[in-house]
Design a protein around this motif. Structure first.
Motif, PDB file in Angstrom:
ATOM      1  N   LYS A   1      -0.156   5.993  -3.350  1.00 55.36           N
ATOM      2  CA  LYS A   1      -1.542   5.546  -3.383  1.00 55.36           C
ATOM      3  C   LYS A   1      -2.462   6.132  -2.374  1.00 55.36           C
ATOM      4  O   LYS A   1      -3.643   6.611  -2.856  1.00 55.36           O
TER       5      LYS A   1
ATOM      6  N   ARG B   1       2.780   4.853  -0.427  1.00 57.18           N
ATOM      7  CA  ARG B   1       2.330   6.148  -0.048  1.00 57.18           C
ATOM      8  C   ARG B   1       1.493   6.997  -1.062  1.00 57.18           C
ATOM      9  O   ARG B   1       0.460   7.468  -0.854  1.00 57.18           O
TER      10      ARG B   1
ATOM     11  N   HIS C   1      -2.261  10.746   5.149  1.00 55.64           N
ATOM     12  CA  HIS C   1      -1.432   9.486   4.918  1.00 55.64           C
ATOM     13  C   HIS C   1      -1.203   8.684   6.409  1.00 55.64           C
ATOM     14  O   HIS C   1      -1.065   7.354   6.438  1.00 55.64           O
TER      15      HIS C   1
ATOM     16  N   GLU D   1     -10.888   3.938  -1.304  1.00 54.37           N
ATOM     17  CA  GLU D   1     -10.460   4.114  -2.662  1.00 54.37           C
ATOM     18  C   GLU D   1      -9.179   3.667  -2.816  1.00 54.37           C
ATOM     19  O   GLU D   1      -8.514   3.227  -3.851  1.00 54.37           O
ATOM     20  N   THR D   2      -8.304   3.601  -1.667  1.00 54.53           N
ATOM     21  CA  THR D   2      -6.960   3.112  -1.696  1.00 54.53           C
ATOM     22  C   THR D   2      -6.958   1.510  -2.154  1.00 54.53           C
ATOM     23  O   THR D   2      -6.125   1.146  -2.730  1.00 54.53           O
TER      24      THR D   2
ATOM     25  N   VAL E   1       0.955  -1.109  -0.008  1.00 50.38           N
ATOM     26  CA  VAL E   1       0.030   0.048  -0.023  1.00 50.38           C
ATOM     27  C   VAL E   1       1.083   1.219   0.061  1.00 50.38           C
ATOM     28  O   VAL E   1       1.241   1.905   0.971  1.00 50.38           O
TER      29      VAL E   1
ATOM     30  N   ASP F   1      -2.095   8.931  -1.070  1.00 54.74           N
ATOM     31  CA  ASP F   1      -2.168  10.255  -1.360  1.00 54.74           C
ATOM     32  C   ASP F   1      -3.101  10.663  -2.383  1.00 54.74           C
ATOM     33  O   ASP F   1      -4.118  11.411  -2.356  1.00 54.74           O
ATOM     34  N   GLU F   2      -3.007   9.670  -3.541  1.00 53.61           N
ATOM     35  CA  GLU F   2      -3.815   9.851  -4.487  1.00 53.61           C
ATOM     36  C   GLU F   2      -5.447   9.620  -4.009  1.00 53.61           C
ATOM     37  O   GLU F   2      -6.222  10.320  -4.699  1.00 53.61           O
ATOM     38  N   ALA F   3      -5.695   8.730  -3.163  1.00 54.58           N
ATOM     39  CA  ALA F   3      -6.970   8.326  -2.677  1.00 54.58           C
ATOM     40  C   ALA F   3      -7.516   9.425  -1.963  1.00 54.58           C
ATOM     41  O   ALA F   3      -8.791   9.867  -2.228  1.00 54.58           O
TER      42      ALA F   3
ATOM     43  N   TYR G   1      -9.011   0.101  -3.924  1.00 51.88           N
ATOM     44  CA  TYR G   1      -9.591  -0.181  -5.146  1.00 51.88           C
ATOM     45  C   TYR G   1      -8.176   0.115  -6.174  1.00 51.88           C
ATOM     46  O   TYR G   1      -7.777  -0.364  -7.297  1.00 51.88           O
ATOM     47  N   ARG G   2      -7.301   1.007  -5.499  1.00 51.90           N
ATOM     48  CA  ARG G   2      -6.016   1.412  -6.378  1.00 51.90           C
ATOM     49  C   ARG G   2      -5.006   0.149  -5.930  1.00 51.90           C
ATOM     50  O   ARG G   2      -3.984   0.415  -7.202  1.00 51.90           O
ATOM     51  N   VAL G   3      -4.993  -0.372  -5.045  1.00 51.11           N
ATOM     52  CA  VAL G   3      -3.866  -1.111  -4.858  1.00 51.11           C
ATOM     53  C   VAL G   3      -4.178  -2.669  -5.074  1.00 51.11           C
ATOM     54  O   VAL G   3      -3.115  -3.532  -5.396  1.00 51.11           O
TER      55      VAL G   3
END
Length: 414
Positions: free
Chosen positions: A31, A29, A53, A113-114, A27, A33-35, A116-118
């Motif tokens: 990702k 950092r 974060h 959201e994190t 996970v 921050d983006e979330a 879903y991104r990772v």
């Protein structure tokens, strides 16, 4: 070979891979921050408030150390977080109330959201037990989690049972997609207890990949659900519900047979006419019907014998034998194993979650899913490197190693 730790079979993970680095690696950092940015959560630390974060990693650490109070968890992990650029030792140590306020600012959506991104499949082509021929073995199933008995949680999530005989705690329902080979959750939906698993699964089926063989129990079947999954191009192998009508259209060389799943809105003459067209070799409109192969077999050690009926879009015996598909279907139990890892091993048996308000319940569940994903990513990497099945590496032993090496208090100023 019996179960081993992360070092089994000659594979030795670096210390930074096993401590809190297991979270930071899986996970990252940026990702988080983006979330946070997508969710509109402020990025700057102002007035001594924990930034998003840091709060996100602390929320995950609370799941890693589920027995400990929030302030104790922060004291354990801030030193390790500092090593990965997630914590500044000049910051004042957070209190339990400070962590709770920071979690409220983070809200329910950032860790979702994190995730879903990772979260993505982690098995490689060399991972044992992850594939059937060219298909990645995946499964969908659900589980529930007990929540603190607060009025807010009861209002949003509800209880199991009824007013005469209800559960002791409110319950959240989670429906998730798991990679069978690695036990990693790669997609999920969180909702109240009274929302059915079938309804929740509908939001996940349209996003599955065309290189999967998706396994599902009979409780997930509906014509609409099967259609949504089939139209992605993925191969399906689902257990048929007992009442499902499966007309024999053609008996195949291996004793399996072709049948058709027909939209239940088509009845009488319409249904028979459609089946006749399929028997003549006409490919049906997928909005109306799907040709499937039916595999039936007995499980003799279940209450004197149990007939299992599978329906699969793999219609050619040459593409996968009946025995291969039956064996693959029983890999669906890997999802049950993943559920148990999260509920019983990581969270602890019989425990309720920490969070007394719904926003933090959602946040905590996504944090658990992220921690579970991170640990199983490490296990899968270790097993693949050692050329053993990830099942042979103990989740509990790996978790204990991570817990032992994740601690390290930052050098706080007086």
């Amino acid at each position: 070979m019996g179960q081993g730790s992360v070092g089994s079979g000659g594979f030795v993970a670096r210390p930074d891979q096993v401590s809190l680095g297991v979270l930071v690696a899986a996970v990252p950092r940026f990702k988080v921050d983006e979330a946070a940015a997508v969710c509109g959560v402020a990025e700057q630390r102002r007035g001594g408030k924990l930034p998003p974060h840091v709060t996100a990693y602390l929320a995950m650490a609370l799941c890693l150390f589920s027995d400990d109070a929030a302030e104790e968890v922060a004291q354990k992990v801030t030193g390790s977080l500092s090593q990965f650029g997630v914590w500044d030792a000049a910051w004042a140590p957070p209190t339990s109330s400070g962590i709770t306020q920071a979690r409220k600012r983070l809200g329910r959506d950032v860790l979702r959201e994190t995730f879903y991104r990772v979260a993505e499949p982690v098995a490689t082509g060399e991972t044992r037990g992850a594939w059937l021929r060219g298909w990645r073995l995946m499964a969908i199933d659900g589980f529930d989690l007990d929540l603190p008995d607060s009025a807010e949680n009861a209002a949003e999530f509800g209880y199991a049972g009824n007013d005469q005989s209800r559960s002791a705690f409110p319950k959240a329902r989670v429906v998730a997609v798991v990679e069978c080979g690695s036990h990693a959750f790669i997609d999920a939906e969180v909702g109240p207890w009274n929302r059915s698993e079938k309804t929740m699964a509908a939001t996940l089926l349209s996003s599955i990949s065309n290189d999967w063989l998706l396994l599902a129990d009979r409780g997930f079947y509906s014509f609409a659900a099967f259609s949504a999954a089939a139209q992605t191009g993925a191969a399906l192998c689902w257990r048929a519900p007992t009442q499902l009508s499966l007309p024999v259209l053609k008996v195949l060389s291996d004793g399996t047979y072709l049948s058709a799943l027909v939209d239940p809105r088509l009845r009488g003459h319409q249904r028979e006419e459609l089946l006749q067209e399929v028997r003549r070799g006409t490919k049906p409109d997928p909005a109306a019907a799907h040709v499937v192969r039916v595999i039936e077999y007995d499980v003799p050690d279940r209450d004197g014998g149990e007939l299992v009926c599978l329906i699969t879009t793999v219609t050619e015996p040459e593409s996968a034998t009946a025995a291969e598909l039956a064996s693959a279907y029983h890999q669906r139990w890997e999802e049950e194993a993943a559920n148990g890892q999260l509920k019983t091993v990581l969270r602890g048996p019989g425990k309720v979650l920490r969070s007394k308000i719904p926003d933090l319940v959602h946040q905590e569940i996504w944090a658990y899913l992220l921690v579970h994903y991170a640990i199983n990513s490490l296990i899968c990497q270790a097993a693949t490197g050692a050329d053993i099945d990830p099942d042979r590496i103990s989740f509990l032993r790996t978790l204990n190693i991570v817990r032992r090496t994740a601690t390290g208090t930052a050098a706080f100023p007086p």
